[in-house]
Each structure stands twice: as C-alpha cells, then as structure tokens.
Design an enzyme around this catalytic site. Structure first.
Site, PDB file in Angstrom:
ATOM      1  N   PRO A   9       0.571  -1.387  -0.198  1.00 13.15           N
ATOM      2  CA  PRO A   9       0.180  -0.214  -0.088  1.00 13.15           C
ATOM      3  C   PRO A   9       0.514   0.736  -0.013  1.00 13.15           C
ATOM      4  CG  PRO A   9      -0.933  -1.081   2.065  1.00 13.15           C
ATOM      5  CD  PRO A   9       0.323  -2.095   1.111  1.00 13.15           C
ATOM      6  N   ASN A  10       0.345   2.245  -1.072  1.00 16.22           N
ATOM      7  CA  ASN A  10       0.970   3.311  -0.886  1.00 16.22           C
ATOM      8  C   ASN A  10       2.314   3.726  -1.647  1.00 16.22           C
ATOM      9  OD1 ASN A  10      -1.348   4.943   0.860  1.00 16.22           O
ATOM     10  ND2 ASN A  10      -0.358   3.517   2.445  1.00 16.22           N
ATOM     11  N   ARG A  17       4.716  10.906  -2.238  1.00 17.68           N
ATOM     12  CA  ARG A  17       4.714  10.401  -0.767  1.00 17.68           C
ATOM     13  C   ARG A  17       5.793  10.756   0.034  1.00 17.68           C
ATOM     14  NH1 ARG A  17       4.188   4.105   1.376  1.00 17.68           N
ATOM     15  NH2 ARG A  17       4.021   4.676   3.374  1.00 17.68           N
ATOM     16  N   TYR A  22      11.216   8.791   0.735  1.00 20.70           N
ATOM     17  CA  TYR A  22      11.381   8.095   0.042  1.00 20.70           C
ATOM     18  C   TYR A  22      11.874   7.966  -1.366  1.00 20.70           C
ATOM     19  CZ  TYR A  22       7.839   5.561   3.435  1.00 20.70           C
ATOM     20  OH  TYR A  22       7.788   5.161   4.857  1.00 20.70           O
ATOM     21  N   ASN A  74       7.599  -6.738  -0.612  1.00 22.17           N
ATOM     22  CA  ASN A  74       7.755  -4.446   0.144  1.00 22.17           C
ATOM     23  C   ASN A  74       6.103  -4.521   0.233  1.00 22.17           C
ATOM     24  OD1 ASN A  74       7.998  -2.103   1.573  1.00 22.17           O
ATOM     25  ND2 ASN A  74       9.150  -1.364  -0.345  1.00 22.17           N
ATOM     26  N   ALA A  77       3.643  -0.748   4.198  1.00 23.15           N
ATOM     27  CA  ALA A  77       2.204  -1.236   6.126  1.00 23.15           C
ATOM     28  C   ALA A  77       1.979  -2.559   6.917  1.00 23.15           C
ATOM     29  CB  ALA A  77       1.658  -0.331   6.208  1.00 23.15           C
ATOM     30  N   GLU A  98      12.859 -10.361   1.665  1.00 22.25           N
ATOM     31  CA  GLU A  98      11.623  -8.243   1.962  1.00 22.25           C
ATOM     32  C   GLU A  98      12.572  -7.465   1.874  1.00 22.25           C
ATOM     33  OE1 GLU A  98      11.998  -8.230   6.391  1.00 22.25           O
ATOM     34  OE2 GLU A  98      10.497  -6.595   6.175  1.00 22.25           O
ATOM     35  N   HIS A 100      12.784  -2.132   1.690  1.00 21.35           N
ATOM     36  CA  HIS A 100      12.071  -1.248   2.252  1.00 21.35           C
ATOM     37  C   HIS A 100      12.797  -0.421   1.737  1.00 21.35           C
ATOM     38  CE1 HIS A 100       9.628  -3.774   4.628  1.00 21.35           C
ATOM     39  NE2 HIS A 100       9.929  -4.136   5.517  1.00 21.35           N
ATOM     40  N   ARG A 107      13.031   4.407  12.481  1.00 20.08           N
ATOM     41  CA  ARG A 107      12.233   5.584  11.964  1.00 20.08           C
ATOM     42  C   ARG A 107      11.057   5.058  13.493  1.00 20.08           C
ATOM     43  NH1 ARG A 107       9.079   4.794   6.479  1.00 20.08           N
ATOM     44  NH2 ARG A 107       8.229   6.776   7.322  1.00 20.08           N
TER      45      ARG A 107
HETATM   46  C1  DQA Z   1       8.604   0.717   3.651  1.00 17.62           C
HETATM   47  C2  DQA Z   1       8.231   0.778   4.672  1.00 17.62           C
HETATM   48  C3  DQA Z   1       7.013   0.295   6.132  1.00 17.62           C
HETATM   49  O1  DQA Z   1       6.970   1.172   7.157  1.00 17.62           O
HETATM   50  C4  DQA Z   1       5.954   1.578   5.878  1.00 17.62           C
HETATM   51  O2  DQA Z   1       4.832   1.673   6.788  1.00 17.62           O
HETATM   52  C5  DQA Z   1       5.834   1.666   4.597  1.00 17.62           C
HETATM   53  C6  DQA Z   1       6.918   1.540   3.586  1.00 17.62           C
HETATM   54  C7  DQA Z   1       9.435   1.547   3.009  1.00 17.62           C
HETATM   55  O3  DQA Z   1       9.315   0.884   1.463  1.00 17.62           O
HETATM   56  O4  DQA Z   1      10.429   1.838   3.423  1.00 17.62           O
HETATM   57  O5  DQA Z   1       5.059   2.164   2.917  1.00 17.62           O
HETATM   58  O6  DQA Z   1       7.852  -0.310   3.005  1.00 17.62           O
END
Ligand code: DQA
Length: 145
Positions: A9-10, A17, A22, A74, A77, A98, A100, A107
């Site tokens: 998501p997002n 964002r 990011y 990835n 959240a 995994e 990120h 964070r």
């Molecule tokens: C994320 C880190 C997560 O904590 C966050 O909720 C994201 C992006 C990252 O790629 O840094 O949406 O996965």
C-alpha cells in the site's frame, strides 16, 4: 528464472509521498529500473503494486501456482501488521527477500516489528530503489548456486 516483485500500500504514491523519506522518483520509474536490471541479468520479472492485503496474499500464492523462482516483497505498512502475509510466504516456500526503501530500524518504533521477516531469506532496507536490485542479485545468486 522468473521473479515476482510485490509492492504494497501507498507505494503507488512514490514521488509524491514523503519525498524526504522515499525519494522523488515515482513507481513507474521504480518498475523501469527493475525491468532494466532484470533484462541485464537475463531474468524474467513481473511487478505488481496493490493497496490490498488480500491481493498480496493472492499474488504470493500465484507465485507458487505459476512456478516463480523468487519473490521480492515490500509489504509496506502490512510489514508491521500482517500475519496473513507471514503465513503466505511460509506456506509457499519460495525464496523471498523483504525490501524496504527507507531504513525502518531508524524510524517510528512500530516500524521495527516485521511479521514477514522470519519467513524471508533476507531483508534489505534503507537502500532506496537500489534495494530491489540488490534483492534481485541475491536471489539470482541463490537460485543459480
Ligand atoms: C516501507 C516502510 C514501511 O514502514 C512503510 O509503511 C511503507 C514503506 C519502505 O519501503 O520503506 O509504506 O515498506
């Protein structure tokens, strides 16, 4: 070799964002970067982004049914909340990395918890878009061993 890259998501809002966290490049640029690296490595890649947890579970299962060799995940959240994603990765037994973009260790405290981590073969975080390419290099090395 066939890899599935899943973004949660997002991540469709990359570039818009929180650019200080990011970066300023958007999701399409991320996909282009991944596809170019895959082509250079001689790997076939599919990229999927979804805002829905159940779709991520469906995609992880699809990787199994369609014989993918590795997953770059990835979960965004859902990393910090989802037993369903942990169960899905555990269930299929396909090497999963995994990734990120940001450094979740440095964070908010809630980002330190990852449900999927122990089901994954490796975690790469805080390396920006490059992290996806590093994950691909890792998986291609592992599968070709
Ligand atoms: C994320 C880190 C997560 O904590 C966050 O909720 C994201 C992006 C990252 O790629 O840094 O949406 O996965």
């Amino acid at each position: 070799m066939k890899l599935l890259v899943l973004n949660g998501p997002n991540l469709n809002l990359l570039g818009v964002r929180e650019p200080s966290v990011y970066g300023t490049q958007n999701y399409e640029e991320l996909v282009r970067l991944i596809e170019a690296h895959a082509e250079a490595c001689g790997v076939s890649v599919q990229c999927v982004q979804t805002n829905h947890e159940g779709v991520l579970v469906d995609e992880i299962q699809r990787a199994y049914f369609e014989g993918f060799d590795g997953i770059i995940l990835n979960p965004a959240a859902y990393t910090h909340t989802s037993v369903a994603l942990y169960d899905a990765v555990k269930a299929i037994g396909i090497p999963t990395v995994e990734v990120h973009i940001s450094d979740t260790e440095n964070r908010e405290a809630f980002r330190k918890i990852s449900f999927v981590r122990s089901a994954c073969v490796k975690t790469i975080q805080g390396h920006g878009f490059q992290g996806y390419l590093e994950a691909m290099d890792y998986l291609t090395g592992e599968v070709r061993k």
